[in-house]
Design a protein around this motif. Structure first.
Motif, PDB file in Angstrom:
ATOM      1  N   PHE A 160      -0.844 -27.039  19.022  1.00 55.91           N
ATOM      2  CA  PHE A 160      -2.201 -27.629  20.109  1.00 55.91           C
ATOM      3  C   PHE A 160      -3.434 -27.427  19.429  1.00 55.91           C
ATOM      4  O   PHE A 160      -4.621 -28.454  19.804  1.00 55.91           O
ATOM      5  CB  PHE A 160      -2.044 -26.661  21.564  1.00 55.91           C
ATOM      6  N   THR A 184       1.705 -33.833  27.095  1.00 53.58           N
ATOM      7  CA  THR A 184       0.820 -32.960  27.788  1.00 53.58           C
ATOM      8  C   THR A 184      -0.274 -33.923  28.756  1.00 53.58           C
ATOM      9  O   THR A 184      -0.731 -33.233  29.908  1.00 53.58           O
ATOM     10  CB  THR A 184      -0.139 -32.239  27.113  1.00 53.58           C
ATOM     11  N   VAL A 186      -3.111 -34.691  27.919  1.00 53.33           N
ATOM     12  CA  VAL A 186      -4.163 -34.204  27.547  1.00 53.33           C
ATOM     13  C   VAL A 186      -4.898 -35.287  26.278  1.00 53.33           C
ATOM     14  O   VAL A 186      -4.156 -35.821  25.367  1.00 53.33           O
ATOM     15  CB  VAL A 186      -4.307 -33.196  26.622  1.00 53.33           C
ATOM     16  N   GLN A 191     -10.281 -31.832  28.469  1.00 58.08           N
ATOM     17  CA  GLN A 191      -8.951 -31.640  28.947  1.00 58.08           C
ATOM     18  C   GLN A 191      -8.122 -30.517  28.237  1.00 58.08           C
ATOM     19  O   GLN A 191      -7.351 -29.890  28.828  1.00 58.08           O
ATOM     20  CB  GLN A 191      -8.291 -33.122  29.071  1.00 58.08           C
ATOM     21  N   ALA A 192      -8.369 -30.567  26.929  1.00 59.15           N
ATOM     22  CA  ALA A 192      -7.479 -29.788  26.015  1.00 59.15           C
ATOM     23  C   ALA A 192      -7.906 -28.258  26.445  1.00 59.15           C
ATOM     24  O   ALA A 192      -7.384 -27.375  26.513  1.00 59.15           O
ATOM     25  CB  ALA A 192      -7.913 -29.974  24.441  1.00 59.15           C
ATOM     26  N   TYR A 195      -6.358 -27.347  29.509  1.00 60.85           N
ATOM     27  CA  TYR A 195      -5.036 -26.941  29.564  1.00 60.85           C
ATOM     28  C   TYR A 195      -4.808 -25.489  28.772  1.00 60.85           C
ATOM     29  O   TYR A 195      -3.736 -24.893  29.011  1.00 60.85           O
ATOM     30  CB  TYR A 195      -4.338 -28.052  28.326  1.00 60.85           C
ATOM     31  N   VAL A 196      -5.670 -25.262  27.752  1.00 61.49           N
ATOM     32  CA  VAL A 196      -5.422 -23.894  27.060  1.00 61.49           C
ATOM     33  C   VAL A 196      -5.687 -22.745  27.865  1.00 61.49           C
ATOM     34  O   VAL A 196      -5.080 -21.993  28.356  1.00 61.49           O
ATOM     35  CB  VAL A 196      -6.500 -23.693  25.723  1.00 61.49           C
ATOM     36  N   ASP A 198      -5.231 -22.956  31.299  1.00 59.96           N
ATOM     37  CA  ASP A 198      -4.161 -22.929  32.168  1.00 59.96           C
ATOM     38  C   ASP A 198      -2.914 -22.423  31.624  1.00 59.96           C
ATOM     39  O   ASP A 198      -2.114 -21.730  32.500  1.00 59.96           O
ATOM     40  CB  ASP A 198      -3.841 -24.101  32.737  1.00 59.96           C
ATOM     41  N   HIS A 199      -2.708 -22.599  30.289  1.00 60.50           N
ATOM     42  CA  HIS A 199      -1.344 -22.191  29.654  1.00 60.50           C
ATOM     43  C   HIS A 199      -1.092 -21.030  28.564  1.00 60.50           C
ATOM     44  O   HIS A 199      -0.394 -20.671  28.198  1.00 60.50           O
ATOM     45  CB  HIS A 199      -0.572 -23.450  29.240  1.00 60.50           C
ATOM     46  N   PRO A 205       5.351 -23.428  28.496  1.00 64.56           N
ATOM     47  CA  PRO A 205       4.758 -24.593  28.251  1.00 64.56           C
ATOM     48  C   PRO A 205       4.097 -24.640  26.650  1.00 64.56           C
ATOM     49  O   PRO A 205       4.408 -25.752  25.907  1.00 64.56           O
ATOM     50  CB  PRO A 205       3.537 -24.823  29.179  1.00 64.56           C
TER      51      PRO A 205
END
Length: 325
Positions: A160, A184, A186, A191-192, A195-196, A198-199, A205
């Motif tokens: 990622f 994803t 993304v 957005q990346a 995402y990071v 969140d995960h 994931p």
């Protein structure tokens, strides 16, 4: 009826297998798993009791009739956690002297009689070794924040990061980027970032992205190949460091110096041992596994790399039968 039992319990699922006193298979049960080190004693106690109550009930067995039980569990990372696990099964009526509780990686040491190494790369990573004197050593496996280098989570995180660099116009990895974008959703650095956040601490994931990296590497993506090679070197470093501990000569530089020049300057070790490899990354990712095997051939020429033919559940049941015979 007298019986033996083996358990293979990970964070997602828990499996129990029973055999009679003469090792005839009784049956198998699949239930909910438990990550003992992260979920803690109270939740673990509840989940293990639920798992065993259902498994014993299915085959009309009584804990008091158990001749030996081996619990191979994710999250038994200390003597205290081992004792906690044993106490849970004692509460269920299993005889104290008939309980064997081990880390799910340490279990594979039972596959060989003499010196032996075991490395697992799945969602997490770890290595165990047992020397000629029977001393057991551990390297890594202290969760995905502190270690788990070379694991699916590590590969996924590096993947990622590479995708973020692609979005930032800093590297070229079109095959890998397309796969990550499709998986994803993304499409931008903003957005990346979300995402990071969140995960980052959610292993599943992020670890799932490792499969996409392996696919991209097979399709010729050079960045993906580099990630796989570097993470394979991290697994070999776990093995190398464990070998050093087994010889009584720890080398504390290796974790930070994974370049080929470091290994090139090291003398090959004379250690004779089996090296068992397990976990989804080690077993299913051929390119990844070949990198480790090639490094072992050069620097650990007397170490024989093997993939277990038995499942962890069967090994646990066999360990119970052998240990308490």
């Amino acid at each position: 009826m007298k019986f033996y039992a083996g358990l293979d319990v990970g964070g997602t699922s828990g499996r129990v297998k029973f055999s009679t006193e003469d090792k005839t298979l009784i049956g198998e049960y699949l239930g909910e798993g438990c990550a003992f080190n992260t979920e803690g004693y109270e939740i673990g106690r509840e989940k293990y009791r639920k798992l065993m109550d259902a498994a014993l009930s299915k085959y009309e067995l009584k804990s008091s009739d158990c001749l030996g039980i081996c619990i191979a569990a994710s999250g038994i990372d200390s003597k205290e956690q081992e004792m906690q696990m044993r106490s849970i099964f004692e509460e269920m009526g299993f005889a104290k002297e008939r309980i064997l509780a081990v880390n799910d990686c340490e279990l594979f040491l039972y596959l060989s009689k003499g010196p032996v190494l075991v490395t697992i790369s799945g969602t997490g990573s770890i290595c165990y070794g047992r020397n000629e004197a029977g001393e057991v050593f551990r390297t890594g496996g202290w969760n995905h924040v502190l270690s788990d280098e070379g694991s699916a989570y590590d590969i996924g995180l590096q993947t990622f990061k590479a995708y973020a660099d692609w979005l930032d116009g800093r590297i070229n990895c079109p095959i890998l980027a397309k796969k990550i974008a499709n998986a994803t959703g993304v499409k931008t650095l903003e957005q990346a970032d979300v995402y990071v956040n969140d995960h980052l601490l959610d292993k599943s994931p992020v670890g799932g992205l490792a499969v996409l990296c392996a696919q991209a590497a097979e399709e010729g993506d050079l960045v993906a190949k580099t990630i796989i090679k570097e993470c394979a070197a991290k697994i070999f470093a776990l093995v190398w460091d464990t070998c050093c501990k087994m010889e009584g000569k720890p080398d504390n530089r290796i974790k930070r110096e994974l370049d080929e020049a470091f290994f090139a300057n090291q003398e090959a070790k004379a250690l004779q041992a089996d090296l068992w490899m397990w976990g989804s990354v080690n077993v299913k990712n051929t390119f990844f596994r070949e990198q480790i095997i090639n490094m072992a051939k050069k620097k650990l020429p007397n170490v024989t790399v093997k993939i277990p033919e038995k499942t962890a559940l069967d090994i646990a049941l066999g360990a119970a039968q052998e240990h308490f015979a």
